[in-house]
Motif scaffolding. Structure first.
Motif, PDB file in Angstrom:
ATOM      1  N   PRO A 150     -20.832 -63.831 -37.797  1.00 16.09           N
ATOM      2  CA  PRO A 150     -21.515 -63.450 -36.561  1.00 16.09           C
ATOM      3  C   PRO A 150     -22.391 -64.576 -36.004  1.00 16.09           C
ATOM      4  O   PRO A 150     -23.601 -64.439 -35.838  1.00 16.09           O
ATOM      5  N   CYS A 151     -21.750 -65.692 -35.698  1.00 16.90           N
ATOM      6  CA  CYS A 151     -22.435 -66.864 -35.150  1.00 16.90           C
ATOM      7  C   CYS A 151     -22.699 -66.646 -33.658  1.00 16.90           C
ATOM      8  O   CYS A 151     -22.140 -65.725 -33.050  1.00 16.90           O
ATOM      9  N   PRO A 152     -23.528 -67.480 -33.032  1.00 17.15           N
ATOM     10  CA  PRO A 152     -23.823 -67.294 -31.602  1.00 17.15           C
ATOM     11  C   PRO A 152     -22.580 -67.259 -30.705  1.00 17.15           C
ATOM     12  O   PRO A 152     -22.531 -66.457 -29.769  1.00 17.15           O
ATOM     13  N   ALA A 153     -21.583 -68.099 -30.981  1.00 21.29           N
ATOM     14  CA  ALA A 153     -20.377 -68.112 -30.136  1.00 21.29           C
ATOM     15  C   ALA A 153     -19.652 -66.763 -30.201  1.00 21.29           C
ATOM     16  O   ALA A 153     -19.196 -66.245 -29.175  1.00 21.29           O
ATOM     17  N   LEU A 154     -19.554 -66.186 -31.385  1.00 28.11           N
ATOM     18  CA  LEU A 154     -18.896 -64.892 -31.537  1.00 28.11           C
ATOM     19  C   LEU A 154     -19.711 -63.790 -30.867  1.00 28.11           C
ATOM     20  O   LEU A 154     -19.164 -62.958 -30.137  1.00 28.11           O
ATOM     21  N   ILE A 155     -21.009 -63.790 -31.098  1.00 30.17           N
ATOM     22  CA  ILE A 155     -21.886 -62.777 -30.505  1.00 30.17           C
ATOM     23  C   ILE A 155     -21.808 -62.843 -28.981  1.00 30.17           C
ATOM     24  O   ILE A 155     -21.686 -61.816 -28.304  1.00 30.17           O
ATOM     25  N   ASP A 156     -21.850 -64.052 -28.411  1.00 23.38           N
ATOM     26  CA  ASP A 156     -21.776 -64.212 -26.957  1.00 23.38           C
ATOM     27  C   ASP A 156     -20.446 -63.706 -26.408  1.00 23.38           C
ATOM     28  O   ASP A 156     -20.412 -63.022 -25.379  1.00 23.38           O
ATOM     29  N   ALA A 157     -19.344 -64.038 -27.073  1.00 26.02           N
ATOM     30  CA  ALA A 157     -18.025 -63.592 -26.623  1.00 26.02           C
ATOM     31  C   ALA A 157     -17.936 -62.062 -26.663  1.00 26.02           C
ATOM     32  O   ALA A 157     -17.463 -61.433 -25.709  1.00 26.02           O
ATOM     33  N   CYS A 158     -18.397 -61.461 -27.752  1.00 32.97           N
ATOM     34  CA  CYS A 158     -18.357 -60.007 -27.878  1.00 32.97           C
ATOM     35  C   CYS A 158     -19.275 -59.336 -26.854  1.00 32.97           C
ATOM     36  O   CYS A 158     -18.924 -58.288 -26.291  1.00 32.97           O
ATOM     37  N   ALA A 159     -20.428 -59.942 -26.595  1.00 32.93           N
ATOM     38  CA  ALA A 159     -21.344 -59.395 -25.588  1.00 32.93           C
ATOM     39  C   ALA A 159     -20.687 -59.395 -24.213  1.00 32.93           C
ATOM     40  O   ALA A 159     -20.831 -58.430 -23.453  1.00 32.93           O
ATOM     41  N   PHE A 177      -5.814 -49.918 -30.709  1.00 39.13           N
ATOM     42  CA  PHE A 177      -6.695 -50.738 -31.530  1.00 39.13           C
ATOM     43  C   PHE A 177      -5.911 -51.984 -31.936  1.00 39.13           C
ATOM     44  O   PHE A 177      -4.804 -51.869 -32.468  1.00 39.13           O
ATOM     45  N   ILE A 178      -6.500 -53.157 -31.708  1.00 39.44           N
ATOM     46  CA  ILE A 178      -5.842 -54.415 -32.061  1.00 39.44           C
ATOM     47  C   ILE A 178      -6.845 -55.295 -32.800  1.00 39.44           C
ATOM     48  O   ILE A 178      -7.967 -55.495 -32.333  1.00 39.44           O
ATOM     49  N   ASN A 179      -6.430 -55.815 -33.967  1.00 35.71           N
ATOM     50  CA  ASN A 179      -7.282 -56.702 -34.767  1.00 35.71           C
ATOM     51  C   ASN A 179      -7.374 -58.090 -34.149  1.00 35.71           C
ATOM     52  O   ASN A 179      -6.352 -58.641 -33.737  1.00 35.71           O
ATOM     53  N   TYR A 180      -8.578 -58.644 -34.145  1.00 37.77           N
ATOM     54  CA  TYR A 180      -8.786 -60.005 -33.642  1.00 37.77           C
ATOM     55  C   TYR A 180      -9.547 -60.826 -34.668  1.00 37.77           C
ATOM     56  O   TYR A 180     -10.519 -60.366 -35.251  1.00 37.77           O
ATOM     57  N   THR A 181      -9.108 -62.060 -34.824  1.00 42.35           N
ATOM     58  CA  THR A 181      -9.782 -62.995 -35.717  1.00 42.35           C
ATOM     59  C   THR A 181     -10.974 -63.619 -35.001  1.00 42.35           C
ATOM     60  O   THR A 181     -11.129 -63.497 -33.783  1.00 42.35           O
ATOM     61  N   GLN A 182     -11.780 -64.314 -35.753  1.00 39.08           N
ATOM     62  CA  GLN A 182     -12.927 -65.049 -35.210  1.00 39.08           C
ATOM     63  C   GLN A 182     -12.486 -65.974 -34.075  1.00 39.08           C
ATOM     64  O   GLN A 182     -13.071 -65.970 -32.993  1.00 39.08           O
ATOM     65  N   ASN A 183     -11.461 -66.748 -34.325  1.00 41.02           N
ATOM     66  CA  ASN A 183     -10.982 -67.717 -33.354  1.00 41.02           C
ATOM     67  C   ASN A 183     -10.557 -67.043 -32.047  1.00 41.02           C
ATOM     68  O   ASN A 183     -10.920 -67.477 -30.954  1.00 41.02           O
ATOM     69  N   LEU A 184      -9.776 -65.979 -32.135  1.00 40.20           N
ATOM     70  CA  LEU A 184      -9.294 -65.298 -30.940  1.00 40.20           C
ATOM     71  C   LEU A 184     -10.423 -64.608 -30.183  1.00 40.20           C
ATOM     72  O   LEU A 184     -10.407 -64.550 -28.949  1.00 40.20           O
ATOM     73  N   LEU A 185     -11.415 -64.105 -30.905  1.00 39.05           N
ATOM     74  CA  LEU A 185     -12.578 -63.504 -30.239  1.00 39.05           C
ATOM     75  C   LEU A 185     -13.386 -64.566 -29.504  1.00 39.05           C
ATOM     76  O   LEU A 185     -13.774 -64.366 -28.346  1.00 39.05           O
ATOM     77  N   GLU A 186     -13.639 -65.688 -30.167  1.00 45.08           N
ATOM     78  CA  GLU A 186     -14.426 -66.745 -29.525  1.00 45.08           C
ATOM     79  C   GLU A 186     -13.719 -67.307 -28.295  1.00 45.08           C
ATOM     80  O   GLU A 186     -14.366 -67.718 -27.336  1.00 45.08           O
TER      81      GLU A 186
END
Length: 190
Positions: free
Chosen positions: A113-122, A82-91
């Protein structure tokens, strides 16, 4: 957890001004007290305390030291990490650089949970990565992330038992794993 120094013992390079960097490996147990996985945490000394640096720096330092110095196989021991990721690193989709077989992408509680984050996670979920929501507190805007998550982590000490019971009912999917963190005693475990 286990703190492992990231400098190899047989190094011939002398770096007099460089501090050692450590990775803490916190075990995650299943209900039978068997190790299920490890959470990797950045530490900058053997004293095992959290350094006062931003999340991007902590995660990128942890990743660099994990992969290039210690080795992911050594740390994982055949289990997930398990590794923690910030918003920036996820996007920026940084987790895609890691093997999906070993990596659990922890989405921190302060993400937007903005569109850029949701898209990256998807994309990461579609590519077969395991997503975990860290320090979960339900908010309607988290629904897209909840739908993609395989694991939802609760802070056992900060989340009232009634709230956890409510989440169990509300989030009761067969494919969703609920994980309690900050369980420190046998009574809490039971």
């Amino acid at each position: 957890g286990t703190a492992l120094p990231t400098k190899p013992n047989n190094s011939t390079v002398v770096e007099p001004h460089m501090d050692d960097v450590y990775v803490a490996r916190q075990p995650i147990f299943d209900k039978n007290k068997h190790i299920y996985a490890y959470e990797l945490l950045f530490r900058n000394g053997a004293a095992n305390y959290v350094p006062d640096i931003d999340g991007d720096e902590a995660t990128t330092t942890l990743l660099a030291n994990t992969f290039f110095t210690i080795g992911i196989d050594t740390l994982a021991g055949g289990r997930k990490l398990f590794i923690n990721y910030t918003q920036n690193l996820l996007e920026k989709k940084i987790p895609l650089l890691l093997p999906k077989e070993t990596t659990v992408i922890e989405i921190l509680e302060d993400v937007n949970p903005c569109p850029a984050l949701i898209d990256a996670c998807a994309q990461m979920a579609a590519d077969g990565y395991t997503l975990a929501l860290d320090d979960f507190v339900y908010l309607p805007e988290l629904e897209p992330l909840i739908a993609m998550a395989t694991i939802i982590k609760f802070d056992f000490r900060l989340t009232p038992q009634e709230a956890i019971n409510g989440y169990v009912k509300q989030l009761g999917r067969n494919d969703l794993c609920l994980l309690a963190e900050k369980v420190e005693t046998r009574d809490e475990f039971d």
